[in-house]
Structures are given as structure tokens and as C-alpha cells.
Design an enzyme around this catalytic site. Structure first.
Site, short mmCIF file in Angstrom:
data_model
loop_
_atom_site.label_atom_id
_atom_site.label_comp_id
_atom_site.label_asym_id
_atom_site.label_seq_id
_atom_site.Cartn_x
_atom_site.Cartn_y
_atom_site.Cartn_z
N LYS A 13 1.57 -1.09 -0.06
CA LYS A 13 -0.03 0.09 0.13
C LYS A 13 0.99 1.27 -0.20
CE LYS A 13 -2.24 -1.22 4.05
NZ LYS A 13 -1.05 -2.43 4.09
N ARG A 86 -9.04 1.21 9.06
CA ARG A 86 -9.05 -0.81 9.31
C ARG A 86 -9.96 -1.35 10.03
NH1 ARG A 86 -3.28 0.46 8.50
NH2 ARG A 86 -1.86 -1.69 9.27
N ARG A 124 12.26 -4.71 4.78
CA ARG A 124 11.84 -3.53 4.21
C ARG A 124 12.84 -3.12 4.68
NH1 ARG A 124 6.07 -1.67 5.07
NH2 ARG A 124 6.29 -2.78 7.19
N ARG A 157 11.73 -0.72 10.96
CA ARG A 157 10.97 -0.72 11.46
C ARG A 157 10.73 -1.58 12.77
NH1 ARG A 157 4.95 0.84 8.24
NH2 ARG A 157 4.06 -0.77 9.65
N ARG A 168 0.00 -8.63 14.13
CA ARG A 168 -0.65 -8.01 12.99
C ARG A 168 -1.07 -8.68 11.96
NH1 ARG A 168 4.68 -5.20 10.53
NH2 ARG A 168 3.47 -4.10 9.22
P1 AP5 Z 1 4.85 -1.52 2.20
O1 AP5 Z 1 4.13 -0.65 0.30
O2 AP5 Z 1 5.43 -0.89 3.21
O3 AP5 Z 1 3.67 -2.50 2.75
P2 AP5 Z 1 1.77 -1.85 3.08
O4 AP5 Z 1 1.09 -2.58 2.68
O5 AP5 Z 1 2.15 -0.17 3.14
O6 AP5 Z 1 2.38 -2.06 4.67
P3 AP5 Z 1 2.36 -2.10 6.21
O7 AP5 Z 1 3.06 -2.87 7.12
O8 AP5 Z 1 3.48 -0.33 6.02
O9 AP5 Z 1 1.02 -1.72 6.50
P4 AP5 Z 1 0.58 -1.96 8.17
O10 AP5 Z 1 -0.61 -1.82 7.29
O11 AP5 Z 1 1.36 -3.20 8.86
O12 AP5 Z 1 1.56 -0.60 9.40
P5 AP5 Z 1 1.07 0.83 9.08
O13 AP5 Z 1 2.86 1.76 9.22
O14 AP5 Z 1 -0.11 1.27 8.23
O15 AP5 Z 1 5.82 -2.80 1.41
C1 AP5 Z 1 6.60 -3.75 2.12
C2 AP5 Z 1 7.66 -4.17 1.64
O16 AP5 Z 1 7.44 -5.30 0.59
C3 AP5 Z 1 8.62 -3.12 0.69
O17 AP5 Z 1 9.86 -3.50 1.49
C4 AP5 Z 1 8.15 -3.17 -0.02
O18 AP5 Z 1 9.21 -2.39 -1.28
C5 AP5 Z 1 7.90 -4.80 -0.42
N1 AP5 Z 1 6.78 -4.75 -2.10
C6 AP5 Z 1 5.70 -3.83 -2.20
N2 AP5 Z 1 4.74 -4.68 -3.32
C7 AP5 Z 1 6.03 -5.60 -3.64
C8 AP5 Z 1 5.78 -6.30 -4.71
N3 AP5 Z 1 5.03 -6.08 -5.30
N4 AP5 Z 1 6.20 -7.00 -4.68
C9 AP5 Z 1 7.94 -7.56 -4.18
N5 AP5 Z 1 7.95 -6.58 -3.03
C10 AP5 Z 1 7.15 -5.72 -2.70
O19 AP5 Z 1 0.74 0.67 10.48
C11 AP5 Z 1 1.74 0.49 11.82
C12 AP5 Z 1 1.32 0.37 12.80
O20 AP5 Z 1 -0.17 2.25 12.98
C13 AP5 Z 1 -0.09 -0.39 13.51
O21 AP5 Z 1 0.36 -1.95 13.14
C14 AP5 Z 1 -1.48 -0.23 14.52
O22 AP5 Z 1 -1.13 -1.02 15.25
C15 AP5 Z 1 -1.72 1.24 13.87
N6 AP5 Z 1 -2.06 1.53 13.11
C16 AP5 Z 1 -1.63 2.75 11.45
N7 AP5 Z 1 -3.55 3.14 11.33
C17 AP5 Z 1 -3.94 2.39 11.80
C18 AP5 Z 1 -5.52 2.78 12.24
N8 AP5 Z 1 -6.25 3.22 11.04
N9 AP5 Z 1 -6.44 1.47 13.21
C19 AP5 Z 1 -5.55 0.92 13.58
N10 AP5 Z 1 -4.43 1.14 13.79
C20 AP5 Z 1 -3.76 1.81 12.86
#
Ligand code: AP5
Length: 219
Positions: A13, A86, A124, A157, A168
């Protein structure tokens, strides 16, 4: 049209939000990045969110919804909601917020298999100030450990450990995956799918086609 990115941790994403931001001028609103900024600045919200994030659990809805309302403010830009909503409560709050502001949205489900996610997340590397991400194998920076754009150091991270990733993913399947059904039934927000198992540039191509071509289903 505003975009809502739905998908598990590691679906890509954040990676794709940056591509569309650069290509079409979207504003990426990543709740994860905003929470990490609050943590770094030790705001009351950041301090409250910290323990949930470290365990890999979702931060309570009321905190997140207030945070998004503040961030969105009166911005007229088209937004990519990355990692929000979410839960069903967050989706209902977003519906109300968009309706109040007279905005529409398309929800994009990143379809991906669970078994690629841990490898994507443990490999990552992130440029913390911008949220730009790399992967040791799938998208390496030009110089290991260094951001291509600023020359600054990359970091891993703290929630990208195998144990926290398990929590997660469990949180995602219990609380966020049902949103695909929520948007399938929505009378106002269309749901489309991308095949997020493909390499990064092919996922980008699907999304660019969708945005340029009026949001048909790419997968
Ligand atoms: P990347 O694009 O970074 O993945 P992502 O989908 O953005 O995953 P995240 O881990 O950032 O999502 P998340 O939802 O767990 O974390 P967030 O920060 O939102 O890609 C990942 C890796 O794969 C990278 O290295 C990339 O290069 C590689 N890649 C990408 N696409 C690829 C492909 N097609 N093929 C191969 N490799 C690929 O949330 C963190 C924490 O914050 C949560 O756990 C929670 O505690 C809190 N939080 C955030 N938002 C909320 C909410 N709305 N409600 C409640 N808690 C929340």
C-alpha cells in the site's frame, strides 16, 4: 477521486501510494506514518498509541478517527487513504467525513497471499522522514542502507519482526479484511481489486491504468 487502499501489512500500500502521489499529485494520508510522527514527537497521541503499535495491535478507533479528521482538515487535494479505515467503525466514520465534505472515493483491495508478506516486511528498509520504502531484494536502494533521494540513512521498523508481524496479520484478518465485504455492499464507494502478488512495477501499472482509465477492475 479519493482512493482507499485496503490490504494486509506488506501488501504494498505504502509503496504504491508513493507512485500515485508522484504520478498524479495525490496526497498520501498514511495513518501508520502519522502515528510514527506523533511517536517521534512524543505527543500525547503518540505516547498513547506506542504500546499498541509495538504489540502489532490496532490503535483504538476514537484516537484514529480524531487524528484523521485533523489531518484531512479542509485540504482540497485528492487523498489516498493508506491504512485507514481498518475497522467497520473507522469505515463508517470515513463515509460520514467524505459525505460532509462532498467527496467520493473508490476502495482498492490489494489481493495478495499471506505467505509472501513476512518476507516482504522483514526485508523492508524505510526512509523515516518521508515514509519511502525499499526492499533488500525486490526494490533495493542504489546504496545499501541509504535513501536514493536524500542520501539519508534508512531504518528497519521495530514492528517488522516475525512475532509482531503474526499479531498484525491476525489483527488484519479479524478486523480489517471484513471491509472488503463492507465496500462490496456500499452504495456510495465502488470496490475494485489489484493483483498485489505481481512485481512492484506491474502492480503500479495496474493502478496507473485504473486511475487513468476511470477505475475499472484491473485484476
Ligand atoms: P509496503 O508498501 O511498505 O507495505 P504496506 O502495505 O504499506 O505495509 P505496512 O506494513 O506499512 O502496513 P501496515 O498496515 O502494517 O503498517 P502501518 O504503518 O499502516 O511494502 C512492504 C515491503 O514489501 C517493502 O519493502 C516493499 O518494497 C515490498 N513490496 C511492496 N510491494 C511489493 C511487490 N509487489 N512485490 C515484492 N515486494 C513488494 O501501521 C502500523 C501500525 O500502526 C499498526 O500495526 C497499528 O498499530 C497502527 N495503525 C495504523 N493505522 C491504523 C488504523 N487505521 N487503525 C488502528 N491502528 C492503526
Amino acid at each position: 477521486m479519493n482512493l482507499i487502499f485496503l490490504g494486509p501489512p506488506g501488501a504494498g500500500k505504502g509503496t504504491q501510494a508513493k507512485v500515485l502521489e508522484e504520478r498524479f499529485g495525490y496526497q498520501q494520508l498514511s495513518t501508520g506514518d502519522i502515528l510514527r510522527r506523533h511517536r517521534a514527537e512524543k505527543t500525547p497521541l503518540g505516547l498513547e498509541a506506542q504500546a499498541y503499535m509495538d504489540r502489532g495491535e490496532l490503535v483504538p478507533d476514537d484516537l484514529i478517527i480524531r487524528m484523521v479528521e485533523t489531518e484531512l482538515g479542509a485540504s482540497g487535494a485528492e487523498v489516498i487513504f493508506d491504512g485507514f479505515p481498518r475497522t467497520v467503525a473507522q469505515a463508517e466514520a470515513l463515509d460520514a467525513l467524505l459525505a460532509r465534505q462532498g467527496r467520493g472515493a473508490v476502495a482498492i483491495a490489494f489481493d495478495v497471499d499471506n505467505d509472501v508478506l513476512t518476507e516482504r516486511l522483514t526485508g523492508r528498509w524505510t526512509h523515516a522522514p518521508s515514509g519511502r520504502t525499499y526492499h533488500v531484494k525486490h526494490n533495493p536502494p542504489r546504496i545499501a542502507g541509504i535513501d536514493d533521494v536524500t542520501g539519508e540513512a534508512l531504518m528497519q521498523r521495530p514492528d517488522d519482526t516475525e512475532e509482531t508481524i503474526r499479531t498484525r496479520l491476525a489483527e488484519y484478518h479479524a478486523k480489517t479484511a471484513p471491509l472488503v465485504g463492507y465496500y462490496r455492499k456500499s452504495p456510495v464507494t465502488k470496490l475494485v481489486h489489484v493483483n498485489a502478488l505481481e512485481p512492484i512495477d506491474l502492480v503500479s501499472a495496474q493502478l496507473v491504468n485504473m486511475v487513468s482509465g476511470g477505475m475499472g477492475d484491473a485484476a
